[in-house]
Motif scaffolding. Structure first.
Motif, PDB file in Angstrom:
ATOM      1  N   VAL A 224      37.059  43.852  45.322  1.00 19.49           N
ATOM      2  CA  VAL A 224      37.189  45.076  44.532  1.00 19.49           C
ATOM      3  C   VAL A 224      36.974  44.736  43.059  1.00 19.49           C
ATOM      4  CG1 VAL A 224      38.686  47.001  43.898  1.00 19.49           C
ATOM      5  CG2 VAL A 224      38.845  45.990  46.197  1.00 19.49           C
ATOM      6  N   ASP A 225      36.001  45.388  42.459  1.00 21.56           N
ATOM      7  CA  ASP A 225      35.729  45.206  41.030  1.00 21.56           C
ATOM      8  C   ASP A 225      36.647  46.147  40.244  1.00 21.56           C
ATOM      9  OD1 ASP A 225      34.794  44.925  38.484  1.00 21.56           O
ATOM     10  OD2 ASP A 225      32.680  45.182  38.993  1.00 21.56           O
ATOM     11  N   VAL A 226      37.679  45.592  39.606  1.00 23.72           N
ATOM     12  CA  VAL A 226      38.650  46.409  38.886  1.00 23.72           C
ATOM     13  C   VAL A 226      37.985  47.172  37.747  1.00 23.72           C
ATOM     14  CG1 VAL A 226      40.762  46.353  37.515  1.00 23.72           C
ATOM     15  CG2 VAL A 226      40.525  44.846  39.488  1.00 23.72           C
ATOM     16  N   GLY A 227      37.070  46.541  37.036  1.00 22.31           N
ATOM     17  CA  GLY A 227      36.388  47.206  35.927  1.00 22.31           C
ATOM     18  C   GLY A 227      35.595  48.415  36.382  1.00 22.31           C
ATOM     19  N   ARG A 228      34.980  48.315  37.559  1.00 24.26           N
ATOM     20  CA  ARG A 228      34.200  49.452  38.076  1.00 24.26           C
ATOM     21  C   ARG A 228      35.115  50.573  38.546  1.00 24.26           C
ATOM     22  NH1 ARG A 228      31.861  53.067  38.234  1.00 24.26           N
ATOM     23  NH2 ARG A 228      30.014  53.758  39.401  1.00 24.26           N
ATOM     24  N   ILE A 229      36.229  50.231  39.209  1.00 24.70           N
ATOM     25  CA  ILE A 229      37.167  51.245  39.700  1.00 24.70           C
ATOM     26  C   ILE A 229      37.760  52.043  38.546  1.00 24.70           C
ATOM     27  CG2 ILE A 229      39.420  51.569  40.817  1.00 24.70           C
ATOM     28  CD1 ILE A 229      37.299  51.033  42.834  1.00 24.70           C
ATOM     29  N   LEU A 230      38.069  51.355  37.438  1.00 25.91           N
ATOM     30  CA  LEU A 230      38.679  52.013  36.286  1.00 25.91           C
ATOM     31  C   LEU A 230      37.651  52.587  35.323  1.00 25.91           C
ATOM     32  CD1 LEU A 230      41.561  49.481  35.469  1.00 25.91           C
ATOM     33  CD2 LEU A 230      41.746  51.669  36.649  1.00 25.91           C
ATOM     34  N   ASN A 231      36.353  52.510  35.698  1.00 22.39           N
ATOM     35  CA  ASN A 231      35.266  53.040  34.863  1.00 22.39           C
ATOM     36  C   ASN A 231      35.177  52.327  33.512  1.00 22.39           C
ATOM     37  OD1 ASN A 231      34.319  55.002  36.731  1.00 22.39           O
ATOM     38  ND2 ASN A 231      36.020  56.356  36.134  1.00 22.39           N
ATOM     39  N   PHE A 232      35.552  51.044  33.496  1.00 20.91           N
ATOM     40  CA  PHE A 232      35.361  50.254  32.286  1.00 20.91           C
ATOM     41  C   PHE A 232      33.901  49.840  32.133  1.00 20.91           C
ATOM     42  CE2 PHE A 232      40.006  48.544  32.149  1.00 20.91           C
ATOM     43  CZ  PHE A 232      40.420  49.788  31.688  1.00 20.91           C
ATOM     44  N   ARG A 233      33.156  49.824  33.234  1.00 19.87           N
ATOM     45  CA  ARG A 233      31.731  49.494  33.198  1.00 19.87           C
ATOM     46  C   ARG A 233      31.025  50.308  34.270  1.00 19.87           C
ATOM     47  NH1 ARG A 233      33.494  43.538  34.023  1.00 19.87           N
ATOM     48  NH2 ARG A 233      34.383  43.519  36.120  1.00 19.87           N
ATOM     49  N   ALA A 234      29.716  50.489  34.069  1.00 19.62           N
ATOM     50  CA  ALA A 234      28.939  51.359  34.952  1.00 19.62           C
ATOM     51  C   ALA A 234      28.445  50.642  36.191  1.00 19.62           C
ATOM     52  CB  ALA A 234      27.752  51.956  34.183  1.00 19.62           C
ATOM     53  N   ILE A 235      28.216  49.345  36.113  1.00 26.13           N
ATOM     54  CA  ILE A 235      27.700  48.598  37.260  1.00 26.13           C
ATOM     55  C   ILE A 235      28.675  47.484  37.622  1.00 26.13           C
ATOM     56  CG2 ILE A 235      25.292  49.108  36.719  1.00 26.13           C
ATOM     57  CD1 ILE A 235      25.084  46.323  35.478  1.00 26.13           C
ATOM     58  N   GLN A 236      28.579  47.022  38.862  1.00 27.10           N
ATOM     59  CA  GLN A 236      29.468  45.964  39.305  1.00 27.10           C
ATOM     60  C   GLN A 236      29.112  44.627  38.657  1.00 27.10           C
ATOM     61  OE1 GLN A 236      29.572  45.836  43.565  1.00 27.10           O
ATOM     62  NE2 GLN A 236      30.721  47.755  43.753  1.00 27.10           N
TER      63      GLN A 236
ATOM     64  N   LEU B 249      62.739  45.439  41.427  1.00 28.41           N
ATOM     65  CA  LEU B 249      64.174  45.256  41.237  1.00 28.41           C
ATOM     66  C   LEU B 249      64.658  45.860  39.927  1.00 28.41           C
ATOM     67  CD1 LEU B 249      64.696  41.600  42.502  1.00 28.41           C
ATOM     68  CD2 LEU B 249      65.236  43.727  43.675  1.00 28.41           C
ATOM     69  N   THR B 250      63.760  45.981  38.960  1.00 20.01           N
ATOM     70  CA  THR B 250      64.137  46.539  37.669  1.00 20.01           C
ATOM     71  C   THR B 250      62.951  47.291  37.086  1.00 20.01           C
ATOM     72  OG1 THR B 250      64.830  46.046  35.409  1.00 20.01           O
ATOM     73  CG2 THR B 250      63.512  44.384  36.535  1.00 20.01           C
ATOM     74  N   LEU B 251      63.252  48.253  36.257  1.00 21.33           N
ATOM     75  CA  LEU B 251      62.208  49.016  35.574  1.00 21.33           C
ATOM     76  C   LEU B 251      62.087  48.596  34.116  1.00 21.33           C
ATOM     77  CD1 LEU B 251      62.964  52.588  36.985  1.00 21.33           C
ATOM     78  CD2 LEU B 251      61.459  50.821  37.901  1.00 21.33           C
ATOM     79  N   ALA B 252      62.689  47.467  33.758  1.00 21.64           N
ATOM     80  CA  ALA B 252      62.713  47.040  32.354  1.00 21.64           C
ATOM     81  C   ALA B 252      61.701  45.947  32.051  1.00 21.64           C
ATOM     82  CB  ALA B 252      64.120  46.574  31.981  1.00 21.64           C
ATOM     83  N   VAL B 253      61.639  44.918  32.893  1.00 20.53           N
ATOM     84  CA  VAL B 253      60.734  43.798  32.644  1.00 20.53           C
ATOM     85  C   VAL B 253      60.085  43.388  33.952  1.00 20.53           C
ATOM     86  CG1 VAL B 253      62.050  42.900  30.685  1.00 20.53           C
ATOM     87  CG2 VAL B 253      62.581  42.121  32.992  1.00 20.53           C
ATOM     88  N   LEU B 254      58.967  42.657  33.832  1.00 21.58           N
ATOM     89  CA  LEU B 254      58.339  42.089  35.019  1.00 21.58           C
ATOM     90  C   LEU B 254      57.566  40.838  34.622  1.00 21.58           C
ATOM     91  CD1 LEU B 254      55.012  42.672  35.066  1.00 21.58           C
ATOM     92  CD2 LEU B 254      55.734  44.944  35.706  1.00 21.58           C
ATOM     93  N   ASP B 255      57.364  40.004  35.618  1.00 19.86           N
ATOM     94  CA  ASP B 255      56.499  38.837  35.440  1.00 19.86           C
ATOM     95  C   ASP B 255      55.092  39.241  35.852  1.00 19.86           C
ATOM     96  OD1 ASP B 255      58.409  36.905  34.569  1.00 19.86           O
ATOM     97  OD2 ASP B 255      59.234  36.920  36.600  1.00 19.86           O
ATOM     98  N   GLY B 256      54.157  39.013  34.960  1.00 19.38           N
ATOM     99  CA  GLY B 256      52.798  39.448  35.245  1.00 19.38           C
ATOM    100  C   GLY B 256      51.750  38.416  34.878  1.00 19.38           C
ATOM    101  N   MET B 257      50.551  38.618  35.418  1.00 23.60           N
ATOM    102  CA  MET B 257      49.390  37.798  35.094  1.00 23.60           C
ATOM    103  C   MET B 257      48.524  38.594  34.125  1.00 23.60           C
ATOM    104  SD  MET B 257      48.102  34.798  35.961  1.00 23.60           S
ATOM    105  CE  MET B 257      48.534  34.420  37.673  1.00 23.60           C
ATOM    106  N   VAL B 258      48.339  38.053  32.925  1.00 23.05           N
ATOM    107  CA  VAL B 258      47.519  38.735  31.921  1.00 23.05           C
ATOM    108  C   VAL B 258      46.058  38.370  32.164  1.00 23.05           C
ATOM    109  CG1 VAL B 258      47.103  39.067  29.461  1.00 23.05           C
ATOM    110  CG2 VAL B 258      49.431  38.609  30.286  1.00 23.05           C
ATOM    111  N   VAL B 259      45.210  39.395  32.374  1.00 22.79           N
ATOM    112  CA  VAL B 259      43.793  39.176  32.698  1.00 22.79           C
ATOM    113  C   VAL B 259      42.923  39.997  31.758  1.00 22.79           C
ATOM    114  CG1 VAL B 259      44.337  38.714  35.117  1.00 22.79           C
ATOM    115  CG2 VAL B 259      43.740  41.043  34.405  1.00 22.79           C
ATOM    116  N   THR B 260      41.641  39.642  31.740  1.00 22.95           N
ATOM    117  CA  THR B 260      40.651  40.372  30.945  1.00 22.95           C
ATOM    118  C   THR B 260      39.645  41.015  31.880  1.00 22.95           C
ATOM    119  OG1 THR B 260      40.889  38.814  29.122  1.00 22.95           O
ATOM    120  CG2 THR B 260      38.931  40.204  29.120  1.00 22.95           C
TER     121      THR B 260
END
Length: 764
Positions: free
Chosen positions: A666-678, A611-622
């Motif tokens: 889906v392992d997000v860290g593996r998809i983004l190449n943040f880590r080498a193994i799942q 609805l907007t390109l200015a703000v969004l509600d999000g879930m902050v994850v590690t």
């Protein structure tokens, strides 16, 4: 306010009037015969013509005048707005928009098309309609009593059908006497205070015909009593014109509230008696009456004064050769004026005008604000949100108990900040109606080029979305509309052979869903020819010949750059440019698009946009010691995986069991190449997300920090494009966090590359 600013306001109002015109014509095309709809269409063209005349936009005025005359025939039920009539009027609305844009931007228009439409509009006004139900136009002049044509007004009196051909140099002048109008123009001081000039109005009035004018300076005081802000002069004008009273009033349209204006038709006594009218009328100048005191026509004094006035005018007529009949008729008009003022019709008209003025004063007040100012305000609100988050985090870190008065004040500040942000975003929110209305013209043009009969149906036009999103919707929607009409819909012959109606339907809808706007474009055509699409993809080396693709994957091949199923290149399609632009444009807006097609029944393209390109509600994850933000609108639920719910599939795929159903993990860290193994799913948290076209997936992250509202910052504009990342934001501790592109992550989990030049050769 200078003239350029006034002109800019005029063009802004023209956009509103053109939208009203388009909307009204489409309602008429749908069978709406409400007189108010017809009046709204007429008023839109009339307002554009009046404003254009004030700025000397002659081409726009000329075309609008002919268009207005034809619409007036519809308004008086002399012309039935059937399909063929409305087809001409819709094309005329397009040309009127082109002329307006050319006047504003300095461009040019297709003069041949304009001339052709002028001829078609004149033919319609003269009764040349192919429908049998069209009522013939009565001849204007009658052989016995040549009465001047009645003026245009809201009570249904109609003007003489007007043609520009009447003014060609090689044609003979008409045998009828040109009507003469007596005009009294008395400016008020407000007219000059608003930047209007009486001389400019009189100049525009002189363009309507032969005019004689007298300036009355009887109210001019002595120099010591003179006020520079007052208005002392008024003008008496005699105007010979066949444009009608409506054209005269349009000259004073922007000054009608700031002056006293009286317009009366001077009927010819010779015409009433059946005598032959002279070919060349003698100009009549009211200055011959200067020696006598002026008498107000609209004020009832005594019968003796009226008799004196008539006698004086008759005496003046004797000394003015050639004008006897005109002056005598003026005297008769003066004698009738008091009685006419007191007629029930006049009283009803006055009451109606008063009611309209009261309604206008009760309307909701609005103000025009430059978009740049709103953008600056939104940026400041974004910074406020960031600073509020930083302040809150600092207080939380230093207040272990969380019960201090400062903490409580911060909670109130957070609520106020959210309310401010919502209010500011509501200012930018606009309905998608202007974009949808623009698509009507594209449908008409492509239908004419392809020889197809197409009907566009729009729904949810009042659905609101951020103006930034609206501004960028036009291009992808244009490509999709062209594709739907050219490729999706069959020719009338093929549709009839398939048992369908000859007229194809394109449906454009908008609605809110889960904090996003969903726009659907559906057609009832033949659907996607998947065999042809697949073969084209093989020929272009996009997929292997033995690739095992689902129907959905085949349909999505049309979004590949350079892909086209057209047999030959035309002005509409065939160059492989279009649907790939659509996908890139939608993705640039943080949206997604998918296709649903049924052979023989048509296709549905669904776009989901924020609805907007200015703000969004999000879930902050590690994820692998990196902080990411997952858009809250994409998350269905969160859960803690158990070892018994994890199942291996293939060499490196895993599924999670959720309520007796299996969902890919889906392992997000593996998809983004943040880590080498799942990572081990049991040690993390699963976010069940839903994406357009990809179904549900469980995104595995290490931990959840919490839910927050974040300000979107363009990563591509400030850094570069990062695959799998939609944007960035600034957290409360000042760190930069990346906002996850859920659709790209889901696509990568299905075997597609995260590279910008996503290749489909790997599919299957």
């Amino acid at each position: 306010m200078d003239m350029n600013e006034i002109k800019e306001i005029f063009f802004q109002e023209c956009e509103e009037q053109l939208a009203e015109l388009e909307s009204g014509l489409l309602k008429l095309n749908d069978g709406d015969r409400d007189p108010e709809t017809v009046n709204a269409v007429f008023r839109a063209v009339h307002s554009i013509k009046g404003g254009a005349g004030a700025f000397g936009l002659d081409d726009l005025v000329s075309f609008a005048h002919v268009f207005e005359t034809t619409l007036d025939c519809v308004r008086s039920n002399r012309l039935d707005p059937g399909p063929e009539v409305l087809k001409v009027m819709l094309k005329s609305a397009d040309v009127l928009a082109d002329l307006t844009n050319a006047a504003r931007d300095g461009g040019s228009v297709d003069e041949a098309r304009s001339r052709q439409l002028i001829k078609e509009l004149e033919a319609l006004a003269n009764g040349e309609v192919p429908q049998a139900s069209a009522a013939p136009v009565e001849p204007v002049a009658k052989p016995v009593a040549a009465v001047a044509p009645p003026p245009v007004n809201d009570e249904g009196f109609q003007p003489v059908a007007f043609s520009f051909d009447d003014f060609e140099a090689d044609e003979e002048p008409p045998l009828m006497e040109t009507p003469t109008y007596e005009i009294v123009f008395k400016p008020k001081s407000d007219l000059y205070a608003k930047g209007n000039e009486a001389t400019l109005l009189l100049r525009d009035l002189s363009r309507l015909g032969e005019m004689s004018i007298h300036c009355d300076m009887g109210a001019l005081p002595t120099l010591d009593r003179l006020s520079p802000e007052s208005a002392y002069f008024f003008w008496k004008i005699s105007l010979k014109t066949d444009k009608g009273e409506d054209a005269i009033r349009s000259v004073f349209e922007f000054a009608e509230w700031d002056c006293d204006l009286e317009i009366s038709l001077v009927e010819d006594e010779a015409a009433q008696s059946g005598e032959e009218l002279p070919m060349q009328p003698v100009p009549f100048d009211l200055s011959i009456l200067d020696d006598e005191p002026a008498v107000s026509v609209g004020v009832v004094e005594e019968e003796e004064q009226l008799a004196v006035q008539q006698q004086e005018i008759r005496n003046a007529a004797v000394s003015a050769a050639g004008t006897a009949s005109n002056v005598l008729q003026m005297a008769q008009s003066a004698a009738r004026a008091p009685a006419e003022k007191s007629t029930p019709a006049a009283s009803a008209a006055a009451q109606s005008a008063a009611a309209q003025q009261a309604a206008a004063s009760a309307a909701t007040p609005t103000i025009r604000v430059d978009l740049d100012r709103v953008d600056r305000l939104i940026n400041l609100v974004g910074e406020l949100v960031i600073n509020q988050a930083m302040l809150s985090q600092s207080v939380v870190e230093n207040d272990a108990n969380g019960t201090s008065s400062i903490n409580m004040g911060l909670e109130e500040l957070q609520q106020l900040t959210r309310e401010i942000q919502d209010s500011v975003m509501a200012i930018r929110a606009q309905p998608v109606k202007p974009v949808f209305q623009r698509m009507s013209r594209i449908v008409r043009e492509i239908a004419d080029m392809t020889g197809k009969s197409v009907r566009l149906i729009t729904e949810g036009e009042n659905t609101e979305v951020d103006k930034t999103v609206i501004d960028k919707l036009a291009e992808p929607l244009t490509h999709m509309i062209r594709n739907a009409v050219d490729h999706g819909l069959e020719t009338p012959e093929k549709r009839l052979a398939a048992g369908k109606s000859a007229e194809g339907t394109v449906r454009l809808t908008a609605k809110h869903r889960s904090g996003r706007i969903v726009i659907e474009l559906a057609d009832d055509g033949a659907g996607i020819n998947r065999e042809k699409v697949r073969q084209k993809a093989i020929d272009n080396d996009l997929i292997a010949a033995d690739a095992n693709l689902s129907d959905e994957e085949i349909d999505n091949l049309i979004f590949h750059a350079g892909f086209s199923t057209a047999d030959k290149i035309s002005d509409i399609s065939g160059r492989g440019v279009g649907m790939d632009v659509v996908k890139r444009s939608i993705q640039a807006l943080g949206g997604r698009i998918n296709i649903s097609s049924k052979p023989g029944h048509g296709s549905v393209f669904t776009m989901s946009l924020p609805l907007t390109l200015a703000v969004l509600d999000g879930m902050v994850v590690t994820v692998a010691n990196q902080t990411l933000v997952v858009p809250l609108t994409a998350i269905v639920e969160t859960l803690q995986p158990e070892a018994s719910a994890i199942h291996s599939f293939g060499s490196n795929q895993r599924l999670i069991s959720i309520r007796n159903s299996f969902c890919p993990l889906v392992d997000v860290g593996r998809i983004l190449n943040f880590r080498a193994i799942q990572a081990n799913p049991v040690e993390g948290v699963a976010l069940l997300v839903e994406s357009e076209g990809g179904g549900q997936r469980a995104l595995m992250v290490d931990a959840i920090q919490g839910q927050r509202q974040v300000v979107i910052k363009s990563l591509e504009a400030n850094y570069t494009h990062v695959p799998g990342i939609a944007a960035a934001t600034i957290l409360g501790d000042g760190r930069v966090a990346l906002i996850l592109d859920v659709d790209a992550i889901v696509a990568a989990s299905r075997g597609q590359s995260l590279k910008p030049e996503m290749s489909l050769a790997a599919v299957g």
